[in-house]
Write an enzyme that holds these catalytic residues in place. Structure first.
Site, PDB file in Angstrom:
ATOM      1  CG  ASP A   8     -23.585   0.626   8.592  1.00  0.00           C
ATOM      2  OD1 ASP A   8     -24.121   0.344   9.678  1.00  0.00           O
ATOM      3  OD2 ASP A   8     -23.366  -0.213   7.697  1.00  0.00           O
TER       4      ASP A   8
ATOM      5  N   GLY B 227      -9.596 -11.751   6.523  1.00  0.00           N
ATOM      6  CA  GLY B 227     -10.453 -11.187   7.562  1.00  0.00           C
ATOM      7  C   GLY B 227     -11.352 -12.234   8.180  1.00  0.00           C
ATOM      8  CB  ALA B 228     -11.103 -14.243  11.113  1.00  0.00           C
TER       9      ALA B 228
ATOM     10  CG  HIS C 111     -39.030 -30.947  27.518  1.00  0.00           C
ATOM     11  ND1 HIS C 111     -37.655 -30.936  27.566  1.00  0.00           N
ATOM     12  CD2 HIS C 111     -39.418 -32.244  27.415  1.00  0.00           C
ATOM     13  CE1 HIS C 111     -37.222 -32.189  27.508  1.00  0.00           C
ATOM     14  NE2 HIS C 111     -38.280 -32.999  27.418  1.00  0.00           N
TER      15      HIS C 111
ATOM     16  CG  LEU D 139     -15.452 -16.149  10.465  1.00  0.00           C
ATOM     17  CD1 LEU D 139     -15.670 -16.236  11.977  1.00  0.00           C
ATOM     18  CD2 LEU D 139     -14.314 -17.081  10.047  1.00  0.00           C
TER      19      LEU D 139
ATOM     20  CE1 TYR E  75     -21.781 -10.474  14.262  1.00  0.00           C
ATOM     21  CE2 TYR E  75     -19.457 -10.625  14.812  1.00  0.00           C
ATOM     22  CZ  TYR E  75     -20.754 -10.464  15.204  1.00  0.00           C
ATOM     23  OH  TYR E  75     -21.068 -10.292  16.521  1.00  0.00           O
ATOM     24  CB  ILE E  76     -18.715 -10.172   6.156  1.00  0.00           C
ATOM     25  CG1 ILE E  76     -19.752  -9.175   6.668  1.00  0.00           C
ATOM     26  CG2 ILE E  76     -18.876 -10.364   4.645  1.00  0.00           C
ATOM     27  CD1 ILE E  76     -19.567  -7.768   6.138  1.00  0.00           C
TER      28      ILE E  76
ATOM     29  N   GLY F 279     -25.132   4.729   4.806  1.00  0.00           N
ATOM     30  CA  GLY F 279     -24.594   3.404   5.073  1.00  0.00           C
ATOM     31  C   GLY F 279     -23.078   3.318   5.036  1.00  0.00           C
TER      32      GLY F 279
ATOM     33  CD  GLU G 229      -8.354 -11.116  11.689  1.00  0.00           C
ATOM     34  OE1 GLU G 229      -7.856 -10.061  12.134  1.00  0.00           O
ATOM     35  OE2 GLU G 229      -9.311 -11.146  10.890  1.00  0.00           O
TER      36      GLU G 229
END
Length: 507
Positions: free
Chosen positions: A354, A221-222, A486, A227, A224-225, A185, A244
């Site tokens: 990762d 830091g902007a 719908h 935000l 995924y994590i 990872g 950022e």
């Protein structure tokens, strides 16, 4: 190694002479001892080093394919970063904080009124921990069901067919395997001059277990994590500022969607300082003082916070696991280099998730793991990295798959774009949650879908229709001519596809 096991057994027996320790300790020791002894005594077909989403899925799939399998995990609980201190606990807090925010800001508008609304943070954290605990135990159950040997300890390559393990309960062992899969990872990326102490300056791990709601939170830091965690504490009452270095939030996101997304977060009172870098940190007082400077250089400023969250990305966890000792090649970023079958330059040693190049996403790691063991079992495996979806689990969610408009333009491919606003979607209007859009990018000549980008409630669920479309080379017309129930928010995707190849009905 038999002597090491004997020593561990005698030490454990000494502890177990104390009556109060007998029950739980005996059960845990027996399981650990049995797993270590079994792993040391016989050669496995597959040894997986790492029990995260890629590792544990690879182990289960290998066992299902009839391969004798051992999984080594240092954390002592399965699921890796994702389940223990990442995807799952963050989504639990995102959901809980969203419920509180809705109760505070929206319920009255829907005719639901009450008084004395408050946050019970310990209860919120307990719900998160309960979810994590249940899921980790569930994976252990799957290991037992599929006869995967589970060894708790830190694994390190000793040879192309051996993993030396420092066991969590003391001592060491060597696990032998015909094939070894590195699934270790990733770890939090550090910033120069910013020391994470998990008290005042925290990683995402620390941000998941704060004991009180900070009055001021600065997120560095902007992505995924950052935000997502910023959204959690913003909803619970923190004043959140995101710093950022880049000129945009989530640089990988489609530009048009990104701009609307940022405006949405700003409406939720999150503040952004883009093109800004941190040049100094002072933790001598009660809180933290950050000295900031424009990314291009210029006049400095100071911002104060109770807590600073460092969320500058992640790096592969490949140092100190014996790669050099057996000659496994890595790139400058520490990622393990593999071929199309996930094999390294050392025969019999594989790597996934990762730890190798590609998006650092749990679901990508899972796909890697399945494909890798399929190759090992003599079958064919495949992962299409062009159809791996990405989701930001804020509210609204933002999900995407395929190429952005900017990427298609850079490739020189003639294209068409279809967009549909949620303001024109009946379900979104009915539930009073109609901020967002769906954007489809398709090849002009063939109408083949190249990318889909959704900002909407439940976007992370809706996106999989687009993933399937890209996987099978569908056109925008294919989706547009598919009947959608719908009223649903999913109809916005159909309308965006209609707008791509002809004209939408409801705008």
């Amino acid at each position: 190694m038999a002597l090491a096991i004997l020593a561990r057994r005698r030490a454990a027996e000494a502890v177990l002479r104390r009556p109060q320790a007998l029950g739980a300790a005996m059960s845990g020791w027996r399981a650990s001892y049995a797993a270590a002894a079994a792993a040391e005594g016989e050669e496995s077909d597959v040894v997986v080093v790492g029990g995260g989403p890629g590792g544990y899925v690879a182990a289960i799939k290998a066992a299902q394919l009839g391969l004798k399998t051992t999984c080594i995990e240092k954390r002592g609980t399965l699921g890796g970063t994702c389940l223990n201190v990442g995807c799952i606990p963050s989504k639990a807090l995102l959901h809980s904080s969203h419920m509180y925010h809705e109760a505070k800001s929206s319920f009255a508008h829907h005719g639901v009124k009450f008084s004395n609304l408050e946050v019970d943070l310990p209860a919120m954290m307990a719900q998160k921990d309960k979810a994590v605990g249940g899921l980790t135990k569930g994976i252990e159950g799957l290991f037992k069901k599929n006869k995967v040997t589970y060894v708790k300890g830190f694994g390190k390559l000793a040879s192309p067919s051996e993993v030396s393990v420092d066991l969590n309960d003391g001592g060491s062992t060597v696990v032998k395997g015909k094939n070894i899969i590195i699934a270790t990872g990733s770890d939090v990326k550090s910033l120069p001059g910013v020391t994470i102490d998990e008290k005042k300056i925290v990683s995402s791990t620390g941000a998941l277990c704060l004991s009180e709601i900070p009055k001021k939170l600065v997120v560095i830091g902007a992505g995924y994590i950052g935000l997502e965690m910023g959204s959690v504490w913003n909803r619970l009452g923190s004043e959140v500022t995101v710093v950022e270095f880049a000129p945009d939030i989530v640089p990988s996101m489609d530009g048009e969607v990104r701009k609307q997304f940022q405006r949405m977060l700003e409406k939720q009172k999150m503040k952004f300082m883009l093109k800004t870098k941190v040049v100094g940190v002072d933790t001598s007082g009660d809180g933290v003082k950050l000295t900031l400077e424009p990314a291009a250089g210029g006049e400095q400023s100071v911002i104060e916070a109770d807590i600073v969250l460092v969320s500058a990305g992640r790096v592969p966890y490949t140092a100190g696991i014996g790669l050099e000792s057996v000659g496994v090649e890595t790139d400058k970023a520490g990622r393990i280099l593999v071929d199309k079958r996930f094999m390294t330059n050392v025969k019999g040693v594989y790597a996934i998730g990762d730890a190798i190049p590609g998006p650092m996403l749990a679901h990508k790691a899972e796909e890697d793991g399945v494909a890798c063991v399929e190759f090992i079992a003599g079958k064919e495996g495949h992962v299409d990295y062009d159809t791996v979806p990405g989701v930001v689990y804020t509210h609204p969610e933002v999900a995407s798959v395929g190429k952005t408009e900017e990427q298609v333009k850079a490739l020189g491919i003639p294209y068409r774009v279809g967009k549909f606003p949620l303001l024109a979607n009946s379900r979104a209007k009915a539930i009073d949650d109609a901020e967002g859009l769906v954007k489809v990018v398709a090849e002009k000549e063939t109408d083949k879908i190249l990318g889909v980008h959704i900002m909407a409630p439940g976007a992370g669920e809706i996106i999989h229709e687009a993933v399937l479309a890209l996987q099978y080379g569908a056109s925008s017309e294919d989706i547009a001519r598919t009947c959608h129930a719908h009223p649903t928010v999913s109809e916005a995707l159909k309308e965006a596809c209609l707008q791509t190849f002809t004209k939408a009905i409801h705008i």
